[in-house]
Each structure stands twice: as C-alpha cells, then as structure tokens.
Write a protein that holds these residues in place. Structure first.
Motif, short mmCIF file in Angstrom:
data_model
loop_
_atom_site.label_atom_id
_atom_site.label_comp_id
_atom_site.label_asym_id
_atom_site.label_seq_id
_atom_site.Cartn_x
_atom_site.Cartn_y
_atom_site.Cartn_z
N LEU A 299 36.24 -38.23 10.07
CA LEU A 299 36.68 -39.60 10.32
C LEU A 299 37.30 -39.76 11.70
CD1 LEU A 299 38.17 -40.56 6.84
CD2 LEU A 299 36.07 -41.45 7.90
N GLN A 300 37.98 -38.73 12.19
CA GLN A 300 38.54 -38.76 13.54
C GLN A 300 37.42 -38.80 14.58
OE1 GLN A 300 41.06 -35.30 13.56
NE2 GLN A 300 42.72 -36.31 12.45
N ALA A 301 36.39 -37.96 14.40
CA ALA A 301 35.24 -37.98 15.31
C ALA A 301 34.52 -39.32 15.23
CB ALA A 301 34.29 -36.83 14.98
N PHE A 302 34.42 -39.86 14.01
CA PHE A 302 33.81 -41.17 13.78
C PHE A 302 34.54 -42.23 14.59
CE2 PHE A 302 33.44 -45.19 11.66
CZ PHE A 302 32.23 -45.22 11.01
N SER A 303 35.85 -42.23 14.51
CA SER A 303 36.66 -43.24 15.21
C SER A 303 36.52 -43.12 16.72
CB SER A 303 38.12 -43.09 14.79
OG SER A 303 38.93 -44.04 15.44
N ARG A 304 36.52 -41.90 17.23
CA ARG A 304 36.39 -41.70 18.68
C ARG A 304 35.04 -42.22 19.18
NH1 ARG A 304 38.98 -36.67 17.44
NH2 ARG A 304 36.96 -35.63 17.23
N ALA A 305 33.98 -41.89 18.46
CA ALA A 305 32.64 -42.29 18.90
C ALA A 305 32.43 -43.80 18.80
CB ALA A 305 31.59 -41.56 18.07
N GLU A 306 32.96 -44.41 17.76
CA GLU A 306 32.77 -45.85 17.55
C GLU A 306 33.46 -46.67 18.64
OE1 GLU A 306 32.82 -48.82 13.70
OE2 GLU A 306 34.51 -47.44 13.95
N LYS A 307 34.55 -46.15 19.18
CA LYS A 307 35.30 -46.89 20.20
C LYS A 307 34.73 -46.72 21.61
CE LYS A 307 39.65 -46.49 17.62
NZ LYS A 307 40.96 -45.81 17.57
N MET A 308 33.86 -45.77 21.80
CA MET A 308 33.32 -45.52 23.14
C MET A 308 32.32 -46.59 23.55
SD MET A 308 32.68 -41.47 23.62
CE MET A 308 34.05 -40.31 23.58
N LYS A 309 32.24 -46.80 24.85
CA LYS A 309 31.27 -47.76 25.38
C LYS A 309 29.85 -47.23 25.23
CE LYS A 309 34.21 -50.15 28.76
NZ LYS A 309 34.00 -51.49 28.20
N ARG A 310 28.92 -48.14 25.28
CA ARG A 310 27.50 -47.77 25.23
C ARG A 310 27.06 -47.27 26.60
NH1 ARG A 310 26.12 -53.38 22.11
NH2 ARG A 310 26.94 -52.77 20.07
N PRO A 311 25.88 -46.65 26.70
CA PRO A 311 25.42 -46.14 27.99
C PRO A 311 25.24 -47.27 29.00
CG PRO A 311 24.14 -45.21 26.19
CD PRO A 311 24.97 -46.31 25.60
N PRO A 312 25.29 -46.95 30.29
CA PRO A 312 25.03 -47.97 31.32
C PRO A 312 23.65 -48.61 31.11
CG PRO A 312 25.85 -45.96 32.32
CD PRO A 312 25.56 -45.63 30.89
N ILE A 313 23.55 -49.88 31.43
CA ILE A 313 22.29 -50.59 31.21
C ILE A 313 21.14 -49.97 32.00
CG2 ILE A 313 21.14 -52.84 31.43
CD1 ILE A 313 23.89 -54.12 31.02
#
Length: 430
Positions: free
Chosen positions: A371-385
């Motif tokens: 769940l901690q890894a889940f939370s970190r990944a979900e909050k990260m920005k998407r790749p540059p366009i």
C-alpha cells in the motif's frame, strides 16, 4: 497419473537423420526413411490412435498436504531460500488482491491476477540463473518478484507514471526490465515464443552459458507461432526452455474445446523436443524440473518443453467474468483442495521453519509495504508528453517533428481540455 520419479532422459529418441542412400538388405524388417526415425515394417494395417497411448505422467514431489512423497528425494533447498520463495508467493497474492480492487475503483485501467499459479512462477524462477533471458506472458509476477523486481517498480508500471520503464505506453501488467533481462510483455498472444527461440539461437552462436526461458499459457499453445517456434528450436537445437502454464482455460475457452490430444506436452514429443509434465501447484517439483530442464538446455544445447498443470482460480483479467463460462463450485473446489501457497506453508510448518503467528505478521507487514508503494506511485506525475514520440528512432524523423508541432498547436489552442499538469514538465514537457 502422478509420478515422483524425475527421469533424466525424458526425450524422444531422435538419431541423426541420414541424407545419403543407405544400403539395406531386401528383406530387412525396418528402414530409416529420411523423413522419420528408424521404423519397423508391418503387414498389419493399423492406424495409431492417440487413445491407445498412455497419458504422459505428471511429476510431483509433495502432496497437497505438503508431505514429501519419496523420502529419498527431499527438496535440496535450505530454510533461507524456502522462506524467500514463500514470501514472494504471498507478496504476489496480496498485491493481486489490492490491484484488482484498485481497478474496480478506477485507479488503474486493467489488471491480471495470477491466483493459483504463484508456485509455477516462483518455483521456476528460483531454478534459473540471473543472466538467463526471460520472455514472459502476463502471469509471471512471481518470476520478477523472485529476481528482485521491487514493489515500486511494479506500481510504477501499473500506474504508468514517469518512472515506468515503458514510459506509460504499455497496458498495466506489461512489465519489462533490462536489468533483470526481461523482455517487454506483449498483449498479442504467443508472439514472444518465436522471439525467445531467436534469442536462444543468438546465445548459442555467441557461445553464451545462458538460455532463454519462454512462458506462455495453454491458449497461446493453440497459436501458429507456438508450432513454428518449437519446430525451429528443435531443428536448430536452440537452448530455450518452453514453459507452458496449463491452467485449464484460455480466457473463456476450456482446454476441452482447445485440443483433443494429451495436453501440450504431447506436442513437444511430436517435434522431437525433450518434454516433461509437472504438477504446477507443487513448487518443489516445479523447481526441480526447471533446474533439470535448464541443465539439459545448457549442456546439450537443445530445447526443452515443460507443461505445468495448474488451475486459474481468478478471472482471466479485470475485463472478464469467468462465472459466465464456468461454475463457481468448480473454482471453490480448486481453492479448497490445491493451493500452492497453502501447500508450501504446510511443508514449512512441518519442518519447523514457519508458524501461524509468523504468517499473520508477514501478511500484515506485506500489505503495508504494498500500500505504501501504491501510494507513492499513484501520486507521481505521468511521463513527459514528448515521450510519445521518443525512442522510435535514434533521432526524431521529420514526420515525428511535424506531429509534435501539431500536438503543441492543439494544446495551445485547447489547454482547458487536457490535464497537462499531471505530466512531468506540463506543457513544456513537449
């Protein structure tokens, strides 16, 4: 029929074919035709019926209660390695549950659970060398887990964020890792099988001590790529281990409707490939079989086919409702009577290596980590366009530059229609 005897030479007898005329006495009882092995003549007209041949046995080391069947053949795995294998299986099972629910909540777009097949993935991965090359399908989370793929790496791919190795361009569960020698997973069924053969042939030509391992399901074995790949691997003697997870269903098609022969293993024999069938819910049998198969592929420089028999407890994916084509009672019956994780836990407990209290603590700890890894990944920005256009060629072509300019104009004209802030660099990331 189960068997606890792991026969060293489980291959069809395939002498080198003669391509020059062979003098034979006129009344010889057999002849070596160029297109087949030496065959005896007969005056009885009789077709060979597949029903007349015995089924290929299924190799097993321990029963469903975790008890080793043949006491002279105890798994040669120590406590530390056994506990790592158990931990990885449990981690995958908990991650599967969390990510399946997250898709239902709309937080990721897609997921595939590997419930019931954790022993197949972890058991085989433990028998490989770190530099062996993996071509997998999409239920091999346990292979990556055992090799060191971290929870953050799993989550980055599933959320397609800026740290995703595929730069957000693949579906979830389509993992890749150059470091772990895992080729990118493709949705297209069976395409990885001929790729694995080509890579194995390259390793052979380069004199490498490593092999390729190709994972696929029983449904992929019905594709043409499977047959072409096995034939090339056999005729070119490529060091590849074909690993078929026969879990009973190809999406909604049961094996009963896929083929009439003796599973997938019988096809390996037909192509002249060393073949074995194993109980996929017995992690020690899977480990021993894969270890022996790798040895054959390396030392004899030829392919091996493993058919691991299991059952797909889960739906095919989050896009599937398996109860539309199979009874719930069937699934529940398999859950109760043969779970690879439960079987290994019973073995560990009997050895005095594990306890109920330790199991509860492990599951609680793992759930928090996931769940901690889940939370970190979900909050990260998407790749540059701009990553939409990169990595296609070493330098973007004129066509790509025109497309990038066109997209920039659209974003300038309709900025309110696009969530640019969710991407790394925002609009400047193009």
């Amino acid at each position: 029929m189960y068997s606890s005897k792991l026969v060293r030479n489980f291959s069809p007898s395939m002498p080198v074919q003669q391509h020059k005329p062979v003098r034979q006495p006129p009344h010889s009882d057999s002849i070596h035709f160029p297109g087949a092995v030496k065959s005896k003549f007969t005056s009885a007209l009789q077709f060979q019926s597949p029903g007349g041949a015995p089924a290929i046995p299924t190799y097993r080391l321990m029963d469903t209660d975790g008890v080793v069947i043949d006491k002279s053949n105890v798994p040669k795995v120590g406590k530390e390695m056994a506990l790592k294998m158990y931990r990885d299986m449990v981690t995958v099972s908990i991650m599967d549950l969390i990510m399946y629910d997250s898709q239902r909540q709309g937080r990721i777009s897609f997921y595939m659970v590997s419930a019931g097949e954790e022993g197949v993935a972890v058991g085989s991965a433990a028998a490989l060398e770190p530099d062996d090359v993996i071509f997998s399908q999409y239920r091999e989370q346990g292979v990556l887990m055992y090799r060191g793929y971290t929870l953050d790496e799993f989550m980055n791919q599933l959320f397609a964020n800026k740290n995703d190795y595929g730069k957000g361009r693949n579906m979830p569960v389509h993992y890749m890792s150059e470091k772990l020698r895992l080729h990118p997973i493709s949705s297209t069924l069976a395409t990885q099988i001929p790729h694995a053969v080509g890579a194995a042939y390259a390793l052979k030509l380069n004199g490498s001590p490593n092999i390729t391992v190709c994972y696929f399901g029983d449904g992929a074995a019905s594709e043409g790529d499977f047959h072409a790949a096995l034939n090339v691997a056999a005729t070119r003697a490529c060091p590849v281990v074909f690993f078929c997870r026969n879990n009973g269903y190809a999406i909604s098609t049961p094996t009963l409707e896929q083929y009439k022969g003796d599973g997938v293993a019988s096809r390996g024999m037909g192509y002249g490939i060393d073949t074995i069938r194993v109980d996929g819910n017995d992690i020690w049998a899977v480990y021993e079989v894969t270890k022996r198969a790798r040895e054959i592929a390396v030392t004899q420089q030829k392919p091996v086919l493993i058919e691991a028999m299991s059952y797909r407890v889960s739906h095919h994916s989050t896009s599937d409702d398996s109860f539309a084509y199979r009874a719930k009672d069937e699934v529940e019956d398999w859950k109760r009577r043969d779970n690879p994780i439960t079987r290994l836990r019973k073995y560990l407990e009997a050895k005095g290596w594990w306890s109920t209290d330790e199991d509860m603590a492990l599951r609680s700890s793992l759930r928090k980590e996931i769940l901690q890894a889940f939370s970190r990944a979900e909050k990260m920005k998407r790749p540059p366009i701009k990553d939409l256009f990169m990595d296609i060629y070493e330098e973007p072509t004129e066509d790509l530059k025109e497309q990038m300019a066109e997209l920039k104009n659209i974003l300038d004209k309709y900025p309110e229609e696009y969530d640019l802030d969710s991407h790394e660099g925002g609009k400047d990331g193009l």
